[in-house]
Write an enzyme that holds these catalytic residues in place. Structure first.
Site, short mmCIF file in Angstrom:
data_model
loop_
_atom_site.label_atom_id
_atom_site.label_comp_id
_atom_site.label_asym_id
_atom_site.label_seq_id
_atom_site.Cartn_x
_atom_site.Cartn_y
_atom_site.Cartn_z
N CYS A 66 -4.41 -0.85 -0.80
CA CYS A 66 -5.63 -0.11 -0.82
C CYS A 66 -6.96 0.27 -1.73
O CYS A 66 -7.10 -0.75 -1.81
CB CYS A 66 -4.17 1.44 -1.71
SG CYS A 66 -3.35 0.76 -3.29
N CYS A 83 -3.61 3.78 -6.22
CA CYS A 83 -2.43 2.31 -5.40
C CYS A 83 -1.67 2.47 -6.02
O CYS A 83 -1.14 3.04 -7.42
CB CYS A 83 -3.41 0.99 -5.79
SG CYS A 83 -4.35 0.27 -5.04
N CYS A 111 1.40 -1.25 -0.01
CA CYS A 111 -0.20 0.34 0.16
C CYS A 111 0.96 1.31 0.06
O CYS A 111 1.81 1.24 -0.17
CB CYS A 111 -1.23 -0.27 1.05
SG CYS A 111 -0.38 -0.16 2.79
#
Length: 160
Positions: free
Chosen positions: A79, A87, A7
């Protein structure tokens, strides 16, 4: 086989994923986590939640995807791109899938609201990891197209 949970900040969702995966994974499967813009610290609430669930976090830290000790075989972004969050796109010859989860560390509200957001993120991630580990992993490792399809399907799973 190495799985990278990725993430942006590598402080909450990817940490939870890494810790849960490693807690449940069979021998030979190992998770790492990283961020494209690491926060440099782990989220205290995420650490408390994992401790409450009996999942060890010793040795984990917020790190950049540029500092990985191994090249992953599979990259799972966690994410929540649907929420307008960007992302990171991991480059390299890896199998990629997206398991978007809202970031509980951004929730504002009462203690109960915040705890509920962390519990929801944990429940979603753990459910997806359990579904991943229930796959016939030895077979999947040799069939990239099928493995990718199953990982994408798992990414659409929500808790019951």
């Amino acid at each position: 086989m190495h799985i990278l949970f990725l993430c942006t900040g590598n402080s909450c969702r990817s940490l939870i994923s890494e810790a849960v995966f490693n807690h449940l994974a069979p021998p030979g499967w190992r998770a790492l986590s990283a961020g494209s813009q690491p926060a440099g610290r782990l989220n205290a609430r995420a650490l408390q939640l994992l401790a409450k669930k009996g999942i060890p976090t010793q040795g984990y830290y917020s790190k950049s995807w540029d500092a990985l000790p191994v090249t992953p075989d599979v990259v799972v972004t966690v994410c929540a791109s649907a929420a307008g969050e960007t992302c990171p796109a991991y480059l390299g010859p890896v199998l990629r899938t997206h398991w978007g989860v809202e970031d509980p560390s951004h929730v504002v509200g009462t203690q109960e609201d915040i705890d509920a957001a962390f519990d929801k993120a944990y429940t979603i991630l753990r459910g997806r990891i359990e579904a991943f580990l229930a796959l016939p992993l030895d077979e999947m490792a040799g069939d990239r197209a099928r493995f990718k399809a199953e990982l994408d399907r798992i990414g659409a799973l929500l808790p019951a």
